[in-house]
Each structure stands twice: as structure tokens, then as C-alpha cells.
Design a protein around this motif. Structure first.
Motif, PDB file in Angstrom:
ATOM      1  N   SER A  45       0.829  -1.211   0.000  1.00 32.66           N
ATOM      2  CA  SER A  45       0.000   0.000   0.000  1.00 32.66           C
ATOM      3  C   SER A  45       0.858   1.253   0.000  1.00 32.66           C
ATOM      4  O   SER A  45       0.601   2.200  -0.756  1.00 32.66           O
ATOM      5  CB  SER A  45      -0.938   0.017   1.210  1.00 32.66           C
ATOM      6  OG  SER A  45      -1.898  -1.003   1.108  1.00 32.66           O
ATOM      7  N   VAL A  46       1.891   1.274   0.830  1.00 35.75           N
ATOM      8  CA  VAL A  46       2.799   2.424   0.882  1.00 35.75           C
ATOM      9  C   VAL A  46       3.478   2.602  -0.474  1.00 35.75           C
ATOM     10  O   VAL A  46       3.565   3.717  -1.002  1.00 35.75           O
ATOM     11  CB  VAL A  46       3.835   2.260   2.014  1.00 35.75           C
ATOM     12  CG1 VAL A  46       4.948   3.285   1.905  1.00 35.75           C
ATOM     13  CG2 VAL A  46       3.149   2.343   3.371  1.00 35.75           C
ATOM     14  N   HIS A  47       3.935   1.517  -1.048  1.00 34.94           N
ATOM     15  CA  HIS A  47       4.595   1.573  -2.361  1.00 34.94           C
ATOM     16  C   HIS A  47       3.658   2.149  -3.420  1.00 34.94           C
ATOM     17  O   HIS A  47       4.056   3.019  -4.203  1.00 34.94           O
ATOM     18  CB  HIS A  47       5.071   0.172  -2.766  1.00 34.94           C
ATOM     19  CG  HIS A  47       5.659   0.110  -4.131  1.00 34.94           C
ATOM     20  ND1 HIS A  47       6.974   0.418  -4.377  1.00 34.94           N
ATOM     21  CD2 HIS A  47       5.101  -0.194  -5.321  1.00 34.94           C
ATOM     22  CE1 HIS A  47       7.201   0.304  -5.675  1.00 34.94           C
ATOM     23  NE2 HIS A  47       6.080  -0.075  -6.272  1.00 34.94           N
ATOM     24  N   LEU A  48       2.425   1.668  -3.447  1.00 36.80           N
ATOM     25  CA  LEU A  48       1.454   2.139  -4.437  1.00 36.80           C
ATOM     26  C   LEU A  48       1.133   3.617  -4.239  1.00 36.80           C
ATOM     27  O   LEU A  48       1.020   4.372  -5.212  1.00 36.80           O
ATOM     28  CB  LEU A  48       0.187   1.292  -4.375  1.00 36.80           C
ATOM     29  CG  LEU A  48       0.361  -0.183  -4.759  1.00 36.80           C
ATOM     30  CD1 LEU A  48      -0.903  -0.971  -4.423  1.00 36.80           C
ATOM     31  CD2 LEU A  48       0.725  -0.336  -6.226  1.00 36.80           C
TER      32      LEU A  48
ATOM     33  N   GLY B 218      -5.112   7.385 -11.658  1.00 37.79           N
ATOM     34  CA  GLY B 218      -5.761   8.268 -12.631  1.00 37.79           C
ATOM     35  C   GLY B 218      -7.250   7.982 -12.628  1.00 37.79           C
ATOM     36  O   GLY B 218      -7.912   8.102 -11.604  1.00 37.79           O
ATOM     37  N   ASP B 219      -7.783   7.534 -13.760  1.00 34.42           N
ATOM     38  CA  ASP B 219      -9.204   7.175 -13.829  1.00 34.42           C
ATOM     39  C   ASP B 219      -9.411   5.660 -13.858  1.00 34.42           C
ATOM     40  O   ASP B 219     -10.507   5.182 -14.098  1.00 34.42           O
ATOM     41  CB  ASP B 219      -9.859   7.824 -15.051  1.00 34.42           C
ATOM     42  CG  ASP B 219      -9.320   7.287 -16.371  1.00 34.42           C
ATOM     43  OD1 ASP B 219      -8.255   6.636 -16.366  1.00 34.42           O
ATOM     44  OD2 ASP B 219      -9.966   7.519 -17.411  1.00 34.42           O
ATOM     45  N   THR B 220      -8.343   4.894 -13.599  1.00 32.85           N
ATOM     46  CA  THR B 220      -8.386   3.436 -13.687  1.00 32.85           C
ATOM     47  C   THR B 220      -8.477   2.809 -12.298  1.00 32.85           C
ATOM     48  O   THR B 220      -7.706   3.158 -11.400  1.00 32.85           O
ATOM     49  CB  THR B 220      -7.122   2.917 -14.411  1.00 32.85           C
ATOM     50  OG1 THR B 220      -7.062   3.500 -15.705  1.00 32.85           O
ATOM     51  CG2 THR B 220      -7.141   1.405 -14.534  1.00 32.85           C
ATOM     52  N   PHE B 221      -9.401   1.873 -12.145  1.00 31.42           N
ATOM     53  CA  PHE B 221      -9.489   1.085 -10.923  1.00 31.42           C
ATOM     54  C   PHE B 221      -8.477  -0.048 -11.042  1.00 31.42           C
ATOM     55  O   PHE B 221      -8.479  -0.801 -12.018  1.00 31.42           O
ATOM     56  CB  PHE B 221     -10.900   0.528 -10.716  1.00 31.42           C
ATOM     57  CG  PHE B 221     -11.891   1.592 -10.370  1.00 31.42           C
ATOM     58  CD1 PHE B 221     -12.014   2.050  -9.069  1.00 31.42           C
ATOM     59  CD2 PHE B 221     -12.687   2.160 -11.352  1.00 31.42           C
ATOM     60  CE1 PHE B 221     -12.912   3.059  -8.749  1.00 31.42           C
ATOM     61  CE2 PHE B 221     -13.592   3.154 -11.052  1.00 31.42           C
ATOM     62  CZ  PHE B 221     -13.702   3.610  -9.747  1.00 31.42           C
ATOM     63  N   VAL B 222      -7.614  -0.170 -10.039  1.00 26.59           N
ATOM     64  CA  VAL B 222      -6.545  -1.156 -10.067  1.00 26.59           C
ATOM     65  C   VAL B 222      -6.777  -2.151  -8.933  1.00 26.59           C
ATOM     66  O   VAL B 222      -6.862  -1.771  -7.760  1.00 26.59           O
ATOM     67  CB  VAL B 222      -5.158  -0.485  -9.917  1.00 26.59           C
ATOM     68  CG1 VAL B 222      -4.052  -1.525 -10.022  1.00 26.59           C
ATOM     69  CG2 VAL B 222      -4.977   0.614 -10.957  1.00 26.59           C
ATOM     70  N   PHE B 223      -6.881  -3.413  -9.303  1.00 20.96           N
ATOM     71  CA  PHE B 223      -7.077  -4.496  -8.344  1.00 20.96           C
ATOM     72  C   PHE B 223      -5.730  -5.184  -8.189  1.00 20.96           C
ATOM     73  O   PHE B 223      -5.170  -5.699  -9.159  1.00 20.96           O
ATOM     74  CB  PHE B 223      -8.162  -5.441  -8.838  1.00 20.96           C
ATOM     75  CG  PHE B 223      -9.482  -4.735  -9.005  1.00 20.96           C
ATOM     76  CD1 PHE B 223     -10.357  -4.627  -7.946  1.00 20.96           C
ATOM     77  CD2 PHE B 223      -9.822  -4.136 -10.213  1.00 20.96           C
ATOM     78  CE1 PHE B 223     -11.557  -3.939  -8.082  1.00 20.96           C
ATOM     79  CE2 PHE B 223     -11.018  -3.444 -10.360  1.00 20.96           C
ATOM     80  CZ  PHE B 223     -11.881  -3.347  -9.294  1.00 20.96           C
ATOM     81  N   VAL B 224      -5.199  -5.151  -6.957  1.00 20.44           N
ATOM     82  CA  VAL B 224      -3.819  -5.553  -6.722  1.00 20.44           C
ATOM     83  C   VAL B 224      -3.771  -6.822  -5.876  1.00 20.44           C
ATOM     84  O   VAL B 224      -4.307  -6.870  -4.768  1.00 20.44           O
ATOM     85  CB  VAL B 224      -3.038  -4.430  -6.007  1.00 20.44           C
ATOM     86  CG1 VAL B 224      -1.577  -4.824  -5.841  1.00 20.44           C
ATOM     87  CG2 VAL B 224      -3.163  -3.113  -6.777  1.00 20.44           C
ATOM     88  N   GLU B 225      -3.098  -7.825  -6.417  1.00 17.34           N
ATOM     89  CA  GLU B 225      -2.813  -9.051  -5.677  1.00 17.34           C
ATOM     90  C   GLU B 225      -1.425  -8.905  -5.063  1.00 17.34           C
ATOM     91  O   GLU B 225      -0.455  -8.581  -5.755  1.00 17.34           O
ATOM     92  CB  GLU B 225      -2.849 -10.261  -6.617  1.00 17.34           C
ATOM     93  CG  GLU B 225      -2.492 -11.560  -5.964  1.00 17.34           C
ATOM     94  CD  GLU B 225      -3.516 -12.052  -4.944  1.00 17.34           C
ATOM     95  OE1 GLU B 225      -3.207 -13.045  -4.247  1.00 17.34           O
ATOM     96  OE2 GLU B 225      -4.611 -11.477  -4.829  1.00 17.34           O
ATOM     97  N   VAL B 226      -1.335  -9.116  -3.764  1.00 16.82           N
ATOM     98  CA  VAL B 226      -0.062  -8.989  -3.052  1.00 16.82           C
ATOM     99  C   VAL B 226       0.391 -10.373  -2.611  1.00 16.82           C
ATOM    100  O   VAL B 226      -0.369 -11.115  -1.991  1.00 16.82           O
ATOM    101  CB  VAL B 226      -0.196  -8.067  -1.817  1.00 16.82           C
ATOM    102  CG1 VAL B 226       1.145  -7.947  -1.096  1.00 16.82           C
ATOM    103  CG2 VAL B 226      -0.728  -6.702  -2.213  1.00 16.82           C
TER     104      VAL B 226
ATOM    105  N   GLY C 292       1.800   7.185  -6.655  1.00 20.36           N
ATOM    106  CA  GLY C 292       0.744   8.103  -7.066  1.00 20.36           C
ATOM    107  C   GLY C 292      -0.654   7.528  -7.081  1.00 20.36           C
ATOM    108  O   GLY C 292      -1.595   8.196  -7.516  1.00 20.36           O
ATOM    109  N   MET C 293      -0.804   6.307  -6.616  1.00 19.07           N
ATOM    110  CA  MET C 293      -2.136   5.698  -6.573  1.00 19.07           C
ATOM    111  C   MET C 293      -2.827   6.048  -5.260  1.00 19.07           C
ATOM    112  O   MET C 293      -2.180   6.345  -4.259  1.00 19.07           O
ATOM    113  CB  MET C 293      -2.040   4.178  -6.705  1.00 19.07           C
ATOM    114  CG  MET C 293      -1.515   3.733  -8.039  1.00 19.07           C
ATOM    115  SD  MET C 293      -1.625   1.942  -8.132  1.00 19.07           S
ATOM    116  CE  MET C 293      -0.638   1.644  -9.565  1.00 19.07           C
ATOM    117  N   ARG C 294      -4.153   5.984  -5.294  1.00 19.78           N
ATOM    118  CA  ARG C 294      -4.953   6.217  -4.083  1.00 19.78           C
ATOM    119  C   ARG C 294      -5.609   4.895  -3.703  1.00 19.78           C
ATOM    120  O   ARG C 294      -6.321   4.292  -4.504  1.00 19.78           O
ATOM    121  CB  ARG C 294      -6.008   7.287  -4.367  1.00 19.78           C
ATOM    122  CG  ARG C 294      -6.831   7.670  -3.156  1.00 19.78           C
ATOM    123  CD  ARG C 294      -7.695   8.892  -3.439  1.00 19.78           C
ATOM    124  NE  ARG C 294      -8.430   8.832  -4.693  1.00 19.78           N
ATOM    125  CZ  ARG C 294      -9.686   8.394  -4.816  1.00 19.78           C
ATOM    126  NH1 ARG C 294     -10.355   7.994  -3.762  1.00 19.78           N
ATOM    127  NH2 ARG C 294     -10.273   8.388  -5.999  1.00 19.78           N
TER     128      ARG C 294
END
Length: 117
Positions: A16-19, A45-53, A23-25
Motif C-alpha cells: 500500500s505504501v509503495h502504491l 488516474g481514472d483506472t481502478f486497479v485491483f492488486v494481488e499482493v 501516485g495511486m490512491r
């Protein structure tokens, strides 16, 4: 809490800190439904990003990205759709992976792979 579970939580926090530094929220973490869990949902930006960690203590069992199989990507795509439906959000989407390697000395290496789908 089991050490493995704590390692996963710590890895998600590092991701989360890295993202955020990239510049991601972050808008959701550990979202669960009957079909599974999304680790992180972010907006880039305007893209929803789903992140697998994926977090590992080292490379003895392979790189964290090796744990993201085609079946896992299919499941993430399905979960992303369910999250969008439940949240009412619309827009472009992307799946990313973050691999976190935590050494026993306490240092962290975070790698971000954009667009795994």
C-alpha cells in the motif's frame, strides 16, 4: 495471529505504501465476499486497479509472482467484477501484482508488476 498471517498483513501494508508513493490512491483493502478476497483496490488516474499482493520471507519457495497462476488471475477478474458491482463504480480496470520479499534482517523489497491482465 499466526506468523504467516502477520507476514501477509505486513506485506499488504508495504505494498500500500509503495502504491501510494507511485501516485495511486488506496480505496479498499482486504475486501471480502463469498467468492474470495481482493488484497488492495486502488485508483490510478481514472483506472481502478485491483492488486494481488504476494509476500515471501525469501526466494526458497520461488519468487512471489510465481504464485499468481492463470487460475488466480481468472479469480481476480471475477472478484474485480463483483467489487465493481457492489461498489457501483464504473471505469477502466487493471489487475496488478505486488511481490514483497521480507528478509530476516527486517528489510523489504517491493516489486510492482502492472497489467497482469
Amino acid at each position: 495471529m499466526r506468523a504467516k498471517d502477520q507476514l501477509g498483513l505486513d506485506g499488504e501494508a508495504a505494498a500500500s505504501v509503495h502504491l501510494e508513493h507511485a501516485g495511486m490512491r488506496i480505496i479498499d483493502r482486504r475486501w471480502r465476499c463469498a467468492h474470495g478476497e481482493l488484497d488492495i483496490v486502488a485508483v490510478d488516474g481514472d483506472t481502478f486497479v485491483f492488486v494481488e499482493v504476494k509476500t515471501r520471507r525469501g526466494l526458497a519457495y520461488g519468487h512471489p509472482f510465481e504464485a499468481i497462476t492463470p487460475a488466480k488471475v481468472r479469480r481476480l477478474r471475477m472478484l474485480a467484477g463483483l467489487w465493481l458491482e457492489a461498489s457501483g463504480h464504473r471505469g477502466p480496470v487493471r489487475l496488478d501484482a505486488v511481490g514483497v520479499i521480507a528478509s530476516r534482517s527486517g528489510s523489504w523489497r517491493v516489486e510492482h508488476l502492472r497489467g497482469i491482465w
